[in-house]
Design an enzyme around this catalytic site. Structure first.
Site, mmCIF file in Angstrom:
data_model
loop_
_atom_site.group_PDB
_atom_site.id
_atom_site.type_symbol
_atom_site.label_atom_id
_atom_site.label_comp_id
_atom_site.label_asym_id
_atom_site.label_seq_id
_atom_site.Cartn_x
_atom_site.Cartn_y
_atom_site.Cartn_z
ATOM 1 N N CYS A 290 26.127 -29.325 -27.412
ATOM 2 C CA CYS A 290 24.709 -29.006 -27.147
ATOM 3 C C CYS A 290 24.431 -27.525 -27.371
ATOM 4 O O CYS A 290 23.650 -26.898 -26.647
ATOM 5 C CB CYS A 290 24.284 -29.422 -25.745
ATOM 6 S SG CYS A 290 24.402 -31.178 -25.460
ATOM 7 N N ASP B 216 20.641 -20.394 -15.729
ATOM 8 C CA ASP B 216 21.262 -21.698 -15.916
ATOM 9 C C ASP B 216 22.680 -21.577 -15.350
ATOM 10 O O ASP B 216 23.565 -20.988 -15.975
ATOM 11 C CB ASP B 216 21.282 -22.045 -17.410
ATOM 12 C CG ASP B 216 22.058 -23.317 -17.693
ATOM 13 O OD1 ASP B 216 22.757 -23.832 -16.794
ATOM 14 O OD2 ASP B 216 21.990 -23.794 -18.835
ATOM 15 N N LYS C 155 28.881 -31.343 -12.123
ATOM 16 C CA LYS C 155 29.816 -30.373 -12.700
ATOM 17 C C LYS C 155 30.566 -29.605 -11.619
ATOM 18 O O LYS C 155 31.242 -28.618 -11.890
ATOM 19 C CB LYS C 155 29.064 -29.396 -13.610
ATOM 20 C CG LYS C 155 28.531 -30.067 -14.883
ATOM 21 C CD LYS C 155 27.865 -29.054 -15.774
ATOM 22 C CE LYS C 155 26.986 -29.687 -16.820
ATOM 23 N NZ LYS C 155 27.729 -30.216 -17.969
ATOM 24 N N HIS D 233 22.498 -23.537 -23.947
ATOM 25 C CA HIS D 233 22.617 -24.992 -24.075
ATOM 26 C C HIS D 233 21.241 -25.534 -24.466
ATOM 27 O O HIS D 233 20.221 -24.947 -24.097
ATOM 28 C CB HIS D 233 23.042 -25.532 -22.709
ATOM 29 C CG HIS D 233 23.386 -26.977 -22.654
ATOM 30 N ND1 HIS D 233 22.434 -27.954 -22.561
ATOM 31 C CD2 HIS D 233 24.580 -27.613 -22.647
ATOM 32 C CE1 HIS D 233 23.027 -29.136 -22.510
ATOM 33 N NE2 HIS D 233 24.340 -28.960 -22.553
ATOM 34 N N GLN E 236 27.419 -24.062 -15.346
ATOM 35 C CA GLN E 236 28.869 -23.839 -15.474
ATOM 36 C C GLN E 236 29.384 -22.806 -14.486
ATOM 37 O O GLN E 236 30.534 -22.380 -14.601
ATOM 38 C CB GLN E 236 29.209 -23.388 -16.911
ATOM 39 C CG GLN E 236 28.892 -24.403 -17.975
ATOM 40 C CD GLN E 236 29.733 -25.679 -17.869
ATOM 41 O OE1 GLN E 236 30.721 -25.740 -17.135
ATOM 42 N NE2 GLN E 236 29.332 -26.718 -18.586
HETATM 43 N N1 PMP Z 1 23.440 -25.871 -19.214
HETATM 44 C C1 PMP Z 1 24.747 -25.724 -19.443
HETATM 45 C C2 PMP Z 1 25.305 -24.343 -19.645
HETATM 46 C C3 PMP Z 1 25.564 -26.855 -19.497
HETATM 47 O O1 PMP Z 1 26.867 -26.708 -19.736
HETATM 48 C C4 PMP Z 1 24.995 -28.128 -19.296
HETATM 49 C C5 PMP Z 1 25.837 -29.394 -19.360
HETATM 50 N N2 PMP Z 1 26.722 -29.454 -20.433
HETATM 51 C C6 PMP Z 1 23.637 -28.216 -19.039
HETATM 52 C C7 PMP Z 1 22.885 -27.074 -19.001
HETATM 53 C C8 PMP Z 1 22.950 -29.543 -18.802
HETATM 54 O O2 PMP Z 1 23.366 -30.100 -17.605
HETATM 55 P P1 PMP Z 1 22.894 -31.576 -17.215
HETATM 56 O O3 PMP Z 1 23.175 -32.441 -18.392
HETATM 57 O O4 PMP Z 1 23.744 -31.911 -16.026
HETATM 58 O O5 PMP Z 1 21.444 -31.504 -16.879
#
Ligand code: PMP
Length: 412
Positions: A370, A206, A232, A129, A209
Site C-alpha cells: 500500500c 498515522d 496491529k 500508506h 505502526q
Molecule cells: N497506515 C499504515 C502506516 C499502515 O501500515 C497501515 C496498515 N498496513 C494502515 C495505515 C492501515 O491500517 P488499517 O488497514 O488497519 O486501517
C-alpha cells in the site's frame, strides 16, 4: 551493571501465550514475520472476547437492563483505557473506529469538509500508506484543495531540509506517518508537530505502526489527531481509534448519521451529541473495544520500552545477516528504526520470493505494501518485507536467512 528492560523479560514465556505460533504451514513450523500487516493475539485477548460474549453481550447505551449496563460499562472502560494508553487529557478525546483507515477518513470528511477550502494545502509525505493518501486526494477533489509532499531521501528518511519551503501558511493540515510500514523509518513526530503549529497548521499522525511498538503520548507529541488500528497491536480486527484534541473535535460536524450519535430527531432535523459519541453512529464494535483494552493491558505488562528494545535488536540482527546474502538491497535507514525490514533480491521478484518462503513455513509479505508511490520513487515493482514483534526470535531469523540463501541459489 544496569540491565536494560528487555533483558528482564522472559520472551520465551511470552511467546507461549500466543497459541497460533504453534501452527504449521505447508508442513513446517510457522514463522510469522508479517506483523506490520497484522499481529497475532495472545490468549488474554482471545479470553476477553470469549468472556464478553459468554457473560456480558448486549447493546450499549440503550437497554435499561443488567447486561446492557455491563456492556456499556465495559465499552466505556475500554475508552478510558485507550485514552490513558495514549496520554490523552480525557476519554472524550477518543473516538472508536474500525481502525486507522476509518479514523483518517473521519478527519478528512468531518474536519476537512468544514475547514478545508479551494487553494488550501494538505501536506503529506512520499512515504504515506494509501490510507493516509487517498482520503486526502478525495478531499482535494471535493474542495479544490492542493496536495503537497515532503520527499523521501534515498536512505528512507524525510528530506526535512525542504520542510520550511513546503510548510507554508497555506497548509491547513500536515498528515504523516510515525513509523513507515515499508521502510521502518521513525519520523520525528514532536518536532514536525511543533513546526506545523508554528504556521497554524493542524497535524494528524498515522500511528498504525507505532502505538503497539514504542511509547506514544499525544500530549508530549503535541499532535491534533492520531489514528491507529487495534489489530496491529495484539487486538482484534475491526477496532481502532481516532484521538482528536477536545476543542477540535468539538468544532467538527458529524460524518456518519444514525443511532447513538443524536440527542433528538424529528422527521426534518436532528441535533447531535457531543464528541466522541457524535462520531460513533450505529452499534459499535463492543467486543472489539473490550479486546483492544485487553491488548493494551497485555502490552503494558511487558512495557513498550522493552518491546522496542527487543524488536530493534531483531531488526538489527536481520539487517546484518540479510546484507551477507548475494544481490541483496535493504531499504530504509540503518540507525534507529522500527522492526520492519524491506528488501529486494536481484535473483527473484518479491512475489516469487515470498511464495518460495511460504512453501517453507515462513510468512513474509511481498508487494507494494500500500505504498505504490514510494515503490515507484525507488524504481521497484515492490519489496519483500519481514516485520517482527516481541514473540519473534533470532532463531527464526536464522531460519529466514537459510531459506533466502536457498532462494538465491534456486532463482539464479
Ligand atoms: N497506515 C499504515 C502506516 C499502515 O501500515 C497501515 C496498515 N498496513 C494502515 C495505515 C492501515 O491500517 P488499517 O488497514 O488497519 O486501517
Amino acid at each position: 551493571m544496569h540491565q536494560v528492560a528487555s533483558e528482564r523479560t522472559d520472551w520465551n514465556a511470552i511467546r507461549e501465550e500466543f497459541p497460533i505460533l504453534r501452527e504449521h504451514a505447508h508442513g513446517h513450523p510457522l514463522i510469522y514475520f508479517d506483523n506490520a500487516a497484522t499481529t497475532q493475539k495472545p490468549r488474554a485477548v482471545i479470553d476477553a472476547l470469549r468472556h464478553y460474549y459468554e457473560h456480558d453481550n448486549a447493546n450499549v447505551h440503550r437497554g435499561l437492563h443488567e447486561l446492557s449496563a455491563r456492556a456499556t460499562e465495559a465499552y466505556e472502560r475500554s475508552r478510558q483505557r485507550v485514552a490513558q494508553y495514549l496520554g490523552a487529557a480525557s476519554a472524550d478525546e477518543l473516538v472508536f473506529t474500525r481502525g486507522t483507515t476509518e479514523s483518517i477518513n473521519l478527519v478528512a470528511y468531518a474536519w476537512g469538509g468544514k475547514f478545508v477550502h479551494a487553494g488550501d494545502v494538505i501536506l503529506l509525505t512520499e512515504m504515506e500508506h494509501h490510507s493516509n493518501l487517498v482520503p486526502w486526494q478525495l478531499l482535494a477533489a471535493r474542495t479544490g484543495a492542493r496536495l503537497r509532499f515532503v520527499p523521501v531521501n534515498e536512505d528512507g528518511t524525510l528530506a526535512l531540509e525542504q520542510l520550511d519551503s513546503l510548510l507554508t501558511s497555506e497548509v491547513k493540515l500536515f498528515a504523516f506517518t510515525h513509523v513507515s510500514n515499508s521502510l521502518g523509518t521513525i519520523n520525528p513526530v514532536a518536532d514536525l508537530c511543533q513546526r506545523a503549529r508554528a504556521v497554524g497548521a493542524r497535524t494528524l499522525v498515522d500511528a498504525a505502526q507505532s502505538v503497539g511498538h514504542l511509547p506514544v503520548n499525544v500530549q508530549e507529541l503535541g499532535c491534533d489527531f492520531l489514528a491507529f488500528s487495534g489489530h496491529k497491536m495484539c487486538g482484534p480486527t475491526g477496532i481502532g481509534a481516532l484521538y482528536g484534541r477536545a476543542a477540535i473535535l468539538d468544532s467538527m460536524p458529524p460524518w456518519h448519521g444514525g443511532g447513538e450519535m443524536i440527542v433528538s430527531v424529528t422527521l426534518e432535523k436532528s441535533t447531535f451529541k457531543k464528541p466522541p459519541y457524535r462520531f460513533e453512529a450505529g452499534t459499535p464494535n463492543i467486543a472489539g473495544a473490550i479486546g483492544l483494552a485487553a491488548a493494551i493491558d497485555y502490552i503494558e505488562r511487558i512495557g513498550r520500552p522493552a518491546i522496542f528494545e527487543h524488536d530493534a535488536r531483531l531488526a538489527a540482527y536481520a539487517m546484518e545477516h540479510l546484507a551477507e546474502l548475494p544481490g541483496m538491497r535493504i531499504l530504509g535507514p540503518s540507525g534507529r528504526r522500527g522492526a520492519i525490514v524491506g528488501f529486494v533480491m536481484d535473483a527473484a521478484h518479491p512475489h516469487d520470493l515470498t511464495t518460495f518462503a511460504d512453501q517453507r513455513g515462513l510468512a513474509l509479505r511481498g508487494g507494494h505494501h500500500c505504498n505504490q508511490p514510494l515503490m515507484r520513487k525507488f524504481g521497484l515493482p515492490g519489496t519483500t518485507r519481514a516485520s517482527f514483534y516481541f514473540y519473534n526470535t533470532t532463531a527464526e531469523i536464522d531460519r529466514m536467512i537459510d531459506i533466502l540463501r536457498d532462494a538465491a541459489r534456486f532463482f539464479s
